[in-house]
Motif scaffolding. Structure first.
Motif, PDB file in Angstrom:
ATOM      1  N   PHE A 172     -20.038   9.413  11.445  1.00 51.03           N
ATOM      2  CA  PHE A 172     -19.939  10.080  12.734  1.00 51.03           C
ATOM      3  C   PHE A 172     -21.309  10.613  13.115  1.00 51.03           C
ATOM      4  CE2 PHE A 172     -19.104  13.317   9.595  1.00 51.03           C
ATOM      5  CZ  PHE A 172     -19.781  14.439  10.064  1.00 51.03           C
ATOM      6  N   GLU A 173     -21.444  10.956  14.394  1.00 49.86           N
ATOM      7  CA  GLU A 173     -22.697  11.519  14.895  1.00 49.86           C
ATOM      8  C   GLU A 173     -22.446  12.924  15.414  1.00 49.86           C
ATOM      9  OE1 GLU A 173     -25.083   8.934  17.551  1.00 49.86           O
ATOM     10  OE2 GLU A 173     -23.484   7.472  17.174  1.00 49.86           O
ATOM     11  N   GLN A 184     -21.332  18.109  20.211  1.00 49.80           N
ATOM     12  CA  GLN A 184     -20.359  17.025  20.335  1.00 49.80           C
ATOM     13  C   GLN A 184     -20.297  16.239  19.030  1.00 49.80           C
ATOM     14  OE1 GLN A 184     -21.897  14.853  23.728  1.00 49.80           O
ATOM     15  NE2 GLN A 184     -20.354  15.795  25.040  1.00 49.80           N
ATOM     16  N   ILE A 185     -19.094  15.794  18.711  1.00 46.86           N
ATOM     17  CA  ILE A 185     -18.878  14.930  17.562  1.00 46.86           C
ATOM     18  C   ILE A 185     -18.495  13.563  18.116  1.00 46.86           C
ATOM     19  CG2 ILE A 185     -17.545  14.560  15.464  1.00 46.86           C
ATOM     20  CD1 ILE A 185     -17.072  17.671  15.511  1.00 46.86           C
ATOM     21  N   ILE A 186     -19.249  12.551  17.702  1.00 50.74           N
ATOM     22  CA  ILE A 186     -19.111  11.200  18.254  1.00 50.74           C
ATOM     23  C   ILE A 186     -18.749  10.242  17.122  1.00 50.74           C
ATOM     24  CG2 ILE A 186     -20.331   9.337  19.453  1.00 50.74           C
ATOM     25  CD1 ILE A 186     -22.232  11.663  20.497  1.00 50.74           C
ATOM     26  N   GLN A 187     -17.767   9.412  17.366  1.00 50.44           N
ATOM     27  CA  GLN A 187     -17.394   8.383  16.394  1.00 50.44           C
ATOM     28  C   GLN A 187     -17.110   7.102  17.145  1.00 50.44           C
ATOM     29  OE1 GLN A 187     -13.880   9.123  13.935  1.00 50.44           O
ATOM     30  NE2 GLN A 187     -15.084   8.556  12.150  1.00 50.44           N
ATOM     31  N   ASN A 188     -17.666   6.006  16.660  1.00 48.23           N
ATOM     32  CA  ASN A 188     -17.517   4.700  17.307  1.00 48.23           C
ATOM     33  C   ASN A 188     -17.948   4.741  18.771  1.00 48.23           C
ATOM     34  OD1 ASN A 188     -16.441   3.591  14.897  1.00 48.23           O
ATOM     35  ND2 ASN A 188     -14.436   4.405  15.440  1.00 48.23           N
ATOM     36  N   GLY A 189     -19.010   5.487  19.049  1.00 48.21           N
ATOM     37  CA  GLY A 189     -19.567   5.543  20.387  1.00 48.21           C
ATOM     38  C   GLY A 189     -18.819   6.429  21.373  1.00 48.21           C
ATOM     39  N   GLN A 190     -17.764   7.101  20.936  1.00 42.22           N
ATOM     40  CA  GLN A 190     -16.949   7.947  21.809  1.00 42.22           C
ATOM     41  C   GLN A 190     -17.002   9.408  21.345  1.00 42.22           C
ATOM     42  OE1 GLN A 190     -15.161   6.675  24.507  1.00 42.22           O
ATOM     43  NE2 GLN A 190     -16.193   4.772  24.007  1.00 42.22           N
ATOM     44  N   VAL A 191     -17.089  10.323  22.306  1.00 37.30           N
ATOM     45  CA  VAL A 191     -16.990  11.742  21.959  1.00 37.30           C
ATOM     46  C   VAL A 191     -15.539  11.994  21.561  1.00 37.30           C
ATOM     47  CG1 VAL A 191     -17.166  14.105  22.805  1.00 37.30           C
ATOM     48  CG2 VAL A 191     -18.836  12.398  23.549  1.00 37.30           C
ATOM     49  N   VAL A 192     -15.327  12.454  20.328  1.00 28.85           N
ATOM     50  CA  VAL A 192     -13.969  12.638  19.819  1.00 28.85           C
ATOM     51  C   VAL A 192     -13.612  14.106  19.620  1.00 28.85           C
ATOM     52  CG1 VAL A 192     -13.799  10.361  18.754  1.00 28.85           C
ATOM     53  CG2 VAL A 192     -14.755  12.259  17.443  1.00 28.85           C
TER      54      VAL A 192
END
Length: 140
Positions: free
Chosen positions: A29-30, A46-54
């Motif tokens: 994750f980012e 923000q927490i981003i996973q697979n290019g989406q803010v999750v």
């Protein structure tokens, strides 16, 4: 301007925190924090996973949630550089195969040479492209 980092989960303790409870060892994750604008409340990350803010957390929440994990920061530029180096190394070795593969002089015609290049380089290049082209198919 954004501050970003990409992380891989190495180890995990039990947690009930949203987003974090679903993470597994090996997941990536980012985290992203925007430096644009003023701050009227706690900074929101923000927490981003697979290019989406999750999900998102303020700095205090995020710190507490991340205490439940052992993470490794992923240096994508260094990883891509290694992949490029490997592909370039494969290409550089082609001249050895064509001119003197076993100490003997040997000639290939153009078609044979291109087949050898494709056989050596294409699988690695295709794999690199698949990892780096989001949603773009590679022709077989």
């Amino acid at each position: 301007m954004e501050l970003k980092g990409k992380f891989r989960v190495i180890a995990k303790k039990k947690t009930s925190a949203v987003f974090f409870k679903e993470l597994r060892v090996g997941d990536e994750f980012e985290l992203s924090y925007s430096l644009n604008g003023g701050c009227t409340s706690a900074p929101w990350i923000q927490i981003i996973q697979n290019g989406q803010v999750v999900h998102g957390n303020n700095a205090d929440q995020l710190s507490k949630n991340l205490d439940k994990f052992e993470l490794k920061q992923i240096d994508e530029k260094a990883q891509k550089l290694k992949e490029y180096e490997y592909i370039i190394h494969s290409i550089a070795n082609i001249d050895t195969i064509f001119y003197s593969p076993d100490g003997e002089d040997r000639e290939f015609d153009d078609k044979e040479a291109l087949k050898e290049i494709e056989k050596l380089v294409k699988p690695d290049w295709d794999e690199y492209c698949k990892k780096n082209r989001k949603g773009s198919p590679i022709d077989d």
